[in-house]
Write a protein that holds these residues in place. Structure first.
Motif, PDB file in Angstrom:
ATOM      1  N   LEU A  50      60.594  -5.319 -24.716  1.00 28.37           N
ATOM      2  CA  LEU A  50      59.812  -5.621 -25.266  1.00 28.37           C
ATOM      3  C   LEU A  50      58.769  -5.072 -24.271  1.00 28.37           C
ATOM      4  O   LEU A  50      57.564  -4.459 -24.591  1.00 28.37           O
ATOM      5  N   LEU A  51      58.461  -5.121 -23.100  1.00 29.12           N
ATOM      6  CA  LEU A  51      58.212  -5.186 -22.195  1.00 29.12           C
ATOM      7  C   LEU A  51      58.006  -3.477 -22.102  1.00 29.12           C
ATOM      8  O   LEU A  51      56.953  -2.454 -21.686  1.00 29.12           O
ATOM      9  N   ARG A  52      59.455  -2.864 -21.789  1.00 30.37           N
ATOM     10  CA  ARG A  52      59.103  -1.138 -21.989  1.00 30.37           C
ATOM     11  C   ARG A  52      58.336  -0.629 -23.170  1.00 30.37           C
ATOM     12  O   ARG A  52      57.907   0.366 -22.748  1.00 30.37           O
ATOM     13  N   ARG A  53      58.783  -1.030 -23.908  1.00 40.00           N
ATOM     14  CA  ARG A  53      57.498  -0.209 -25.353  1.00 40.00           C
ATOM     15  C   ARG A  53      56.431  -0.767 -25.296  1.00 40.00           C
ATOM     16  O   ARG A  53      55.581   0.296 -25.485  1.00 40.00           O
ATOM     17  N   HIS A  54      55.767  -1.821 -24.544  1.00 36.31           N
ATOM     18  CA  HIS A  54      54.262  -2.288 -24.669  1.00 36.31           C
ATOM     19  C   HIS A  54      53.949  -0.894 -23.065  1.00 36.31           C
ATOM     20  O   HIS A  54      53.200  -0.164 -23.162  1.00 36.31           O
ATOM     21  N   ALA A  55      55.004  -0.658 -22.641  1.00 35.41           N
ATOM     22  CA  ALA A  55      54.427  -0.019 -21.443  1.00 35.41           C
ATOM     23  C   ALA A  55      54.654   1.346 -22.127  1.00 35.41           C
ATOM     24  O   ALA A  55      53.533   2.065 -21.727  1.00 35.41           O
ATOM     25  N   GLU A  56      54.964   1.690 -22.969  1.00 34.93           N
ATOM     26  CA  GLU A  56      55.269   2.965 -23.320  1.00 34.93           C
ATOM     27  C   GLU A  56      54.583   3.648 -23.869  1.00 34.93           C
ATOM     28  O   GLU A  56      53.398   4.762 -24.202  1.00 34.93           O
ATOM     29  N   TYR A  57      53.760   2.909 -25.111  1.00 25.25           N
ATOM     30  CA  TYR A  57      52.367   2.780 -25.664  1.00 25.25           C
ATOM     31  C   TYR A  57      51.195   2.907 -25.009  1.00 25.25           C
ATOM     32  O   TYR A  57      50.398   3.693 -25.496  1.00 25.25           O
ATOM     33  N   LEU A  58      51.044   1.775 -24.591  1.00 25.35           N
ATOM     34  CA  LEU A  58      49.927   1.875 -23.603  1.00 25.35           C
ATOM     35  C   LEU A  58      49.873   3.354 -22.466  1.00 25.35           C
ATOM     36  O   LEU A  58      48.302   3.921 -22.547  1.00 25.35           O
ATOM     37  N   TYR A  59      50.837   4.121 -22.021  1.00 25.95           N
ATOM     38  CA  TYR A  59      50.604   4.870 -21.600  1.00 25.95           C
ATOM     39  C   TYR A  59      50.259   6.051 -22.430  1.00 25.95           C
ATOM     40  O   TYR A  59      49.978   7.426 -22.359  1.00 25.95           O
ATOM     41  N   MET A  60      51.276   5.639 -23.627  1.00 32.78           N
ATOM     42  CA  MET A  60      50.749   6.950 -25.013  1.00 32.78           C
ATOM     43  C   MET A  60      49.335   6.996 -25.155  1.00 32.78           C
ATOM     44  O   MET A  60      48.687   8.388 -24.886  1.00 32.78           O
ATOM     45  N   MET A  61      48.731   5.684 -25.696  1.00 27.63           N
ATOM     46  CA  MET A  61      47.510   5.919 -25.514  1.00 27.63           C
ATOM     47  C   MET A  61      46.465   6.709 -24.631  1.00 27.63           C
ATOM     48  O   MET A  61      45.751   6.691 -24.852  1.00 27.63           O
ATOM     49  N   SER A  62      46.742   6.253 -23.123  1.00 27.26           N
ATOM     50  CA  SER A  62      46.033   5.984 -22.161  1.00 27.26           C
ATOM     51  C   SER A  62      46.043   8.249 -22.167  1.00 27.26           C
ATOM     52  O   SER A  62      44.863   8.636 -21.639  1.00 27.26           O
ATOM     53  N   ASN A  63      47.043   8.178 -22.409  1.00 28.82           N
ATOM     54  CA  ASN A  63      46.944  10.435 -23.213  1.00 28.82           C
ATOM     55  C   ASN A  63      45.410  10.650 -23.908  1.00 28.82           C
ATOM     56  O   ASN A  63      44.968  11.851 -23.935  1.00 28.82           O
ATOM     57  N   TYR A  64      45.224   9.585 -24.280  1.00 30.95           N
ATOM     58  CA  TYR A  64      44.145  10.245 -25.483  1.00 30.95           C
ATOM     59  C   TYR A  64      42.802   9.757 -24.787  1.00 30.95           C
ATOM     60  O   TYR A  64      41.845  10.009 -25.632  1.00 30.95           O
ATOM     61  N   GLN A  65      43.120   9.776 -24.034  1.00 31.47           N
ATOM     62  CA  GLN A  65      41.505   8.547 -23.290  1.00 31.47           C
ATOM     63  C   GLN A  65      40.600   9.896 -22.714  1.00 31.47           C
ATOM     64  O   GLN A  65      41.429  10.106 -20.985  1.00 31.47           O
ATOM     65  N   GLN A  66      39.130   9.864 -22.822  1.00 33.84           N
ATOM     66  CA  GLN A  66      38.850  11.161 -22.309  1.00 33.84           C
ATOM     67  C   GLN A  66      37.885  10.555 -21.027  1.00 33.84           C
ATOM     68  O   GLN A  66      37.587  11.543 -19.955  1.00 33.84           O
ATOM     69  N   MET A  67      37.818   9.427 -21.065  1.00 31.27           N
ATOM     70  CA  MET A  67      36.974   8.788 -19.920  1.00 31.27           C
ATOM     71  C   MET A  67      37.918   8.043 -18.697  1.00 31.27           C
ATOM     72  O   MET A  67      39.127   7.595 -19.511  1.00 31.27           O
ATOM     73  N   LYS A  68      37.525   9.009 -17.309  1.00 26.22           N
ATOM     74  CA  LYS A  68      38.736   8.410 -17.041  1.00 26.22           C
ATOM     75  C   LYS A  68      39.043   6.324 -16.175  1.00 26.22           C
ATOM     76  O   LYS A  68      40.152   6.353 -16.169  1.00 26.22           O
ATOM     77  N   GLU A  69      37.914   6.190 -16.409  1.00 26.64           N
ATOM     78  CA  GLU A  69      38.248   4.322 -16.171  1.00 26.64           C
ATOM     79  C   GLU A  69      38.916   3.497 -17.178  1.00 26.64           C
ATOM     80  O   GLU A  69      39.876   3.169 -16.703  1.00 26.64           O
ATOM     81  N   ALA A  70      38.887   4.448 -18.046  1.00 25.31           N
ATOM     82  CA  ALA A  70      39.715   3.531 -19.513  1.00 25.31           C
ATOM     83  C   ALA A  70      41.426   4.141 -19.865  1.00 25.31           C
ATOM     84  O   ALA A  70      42.076   3.240 -20.011  1.00 25.31           O
ATOM     85  N   ARG A  71      41.350   5.246 -19.252  1.00 23.05           N
ATOM     86  CA  ARG A  71      42.826   6.178 -18.622  1.00 23.05           C
ATOM     87  C   ARG A  71      43.176   5.142 -17.539  1.00 23.05           C
ATOM     88  O   ARG A  71      43.895   4.993 -18.173  1.00 23.05           O
ATOM     89  N   VAL A  72      42.496   5.171 -16.606  1.00 23.25           N
ATOM     90  CA  VAL A  72      43.156   3.821 -15.643  1.00 23.25           C
ATOM     91  C   VAL A  72      43.326   2.732 -15.592  1.00 23.25           C
ATOM     92  O   VAL A  72      44.341   1.548 -15.093  1.00 23.25           O
ATOM     93  N   GLU A  73      42.392   2.055 -16.452  1.00 22.59           N
ATOM     94  CA  GLU A  73      42.665   0.585 -16.369  1.00 22.59           C
ATOM     95  C   GLU A  73      44.765   0.900 -17.928  1.00 22.59           C
ATOM     96  O   GLU A  73      45.052  -0.361 -18.285  1.00 22.59           O
ATOM     97  N   MET A  74      43.948   1.757 -19.105  1.00 21.81           N
ATOM     98  CA  MET A  74      45.469   1.401 -19.251  1.00 21.81           C
ATOM     99  C   MET A  74      47.297   1.992 -18.874  1.00 21.81           C
ATOM    100  O   MET A  74      47.880   0.884 -18.925  1.00 21.81           O
ATOM    101  N   LEU A  75      46.790   2.567 -17.678  1.00 20.24           N
ATOM    102  CA  LEU A  75      47.832   3.226 -16.811  1.00 20.24           C
ATOM    103  C   LEU A  75      48.038   1.834 -16.004  1.00 20.24           C
ATOM    104  O   LEU A  75      49.328   1.699 -15.693  1.00 20.24           O
TER     105      LEU A  75
END
Length: 247
Positions: A50-75
């Protein structure tokens, strides 16, 4: 993206099916499902999954973030989940791999001090993951990228890094070997193509640098991070020393 046991795949079948072909909307739906699951209510053998999937999906969604602040928060959140899973099961290869990915990307998005600190942690995680499997595209790419970054450090950055730990003795040749190996494992990845081009450029091989940067610039993507790689390649090709090169 994930290759775990049949037992784990069966347990997370609904979520894995939701992810589908990893489009932004599909990953967002899967992430929402993961966020509704309570870790302490799961059987112990599925908590790392579960933790791995949660991390994967957050990482993948961060790739779609154009704003750096939102990207870093997800990462940052992805890194925490991946690290928690890795501590729980250090032998889980997929969790070790996403830990490398999140730590490495977070380092790139951070200021110098945090970048260096995360860089040393990344190298430790990468070594652990490659001890499990050294023929993975992502890991070869990440190690090549790491070698490129270390070889590119300025004098000031090297001095700052030495305060935190010993700097690995790596070269642009080491970076190129891993990046080309990654391309052999999986061709046509813009991010890897870009760093091959940048490594050749750093080594003074302008012909090969231009060849790989042209390959990179020919890509198109609706993923913000991937498009940044394409745009960077196009910008490098506008440099006078490369515009003069015929291929």
């Amino acid at each position: 993206m994930s290759r775990n046991s049949d037992v784990e795949n069966d347990f997370f079948a609904e979520i894995d099916e939701t992810v589908g072909n990893y489009t932004a909307s599909a990953v967002r739906q899967a992430l929402q499902k993961v966020e509704t699951m309570k870790l302490d209510e799961l059987p112990p053998e599925h908590r790392c999954g579960l933790l791995r999937r949660h991390a994967e999906y957050l990482y993948m969604m961060s790739n779609y973030q154009q704003m750096k602040e939102a990207r870093v928060e997800m990462l940052e959140e992805a890194y925490k989940k991946a690290r928690q899973g890795h501590v729980m099961d250090p032998k889980d290869y997929e969790c070790a791999k996403i830990l490398c990915s999140t730590c490495g990307r977070l380092a790139e998005e951070s200021s110098l001090k945090k970048k260096l600190d995360l860089g040393f942690k990344f190298k430790t995680y990468l070594d652990e993951a490659m001890a499990i499997n050294d023929r993975d595209f992502e890991l070869c790419h990440m190690r090549g990228r790491f070698c490129f970054t270390v070889a590119s450090l300025s004098f000031v950055e090297r001095c700052a890094a030495r305060v935190l730990g010993q700097i690995p003795d790596v070269s642009f040749k080491d970076a190129l070997d891993d990046l080309l190996r990654a391309d052999h494992l999986e061709e046509g990845v813009a991010e890897n193509q870009l760093f091959i081009g940048k490594t050749y450029l750093a080594m003074g091989d302008l012909v090969n640098a231009k060849k790989w940067l042209v390959k990179t610039a020919s890509n198109k993507s609706d993923v913000a991070v991937e498009q940044e790689h394409v745009d960077e390649a196009a910008a490098l090709l506008e440099e006078k020393k490369l515009k003069q090169i015929k291929i």
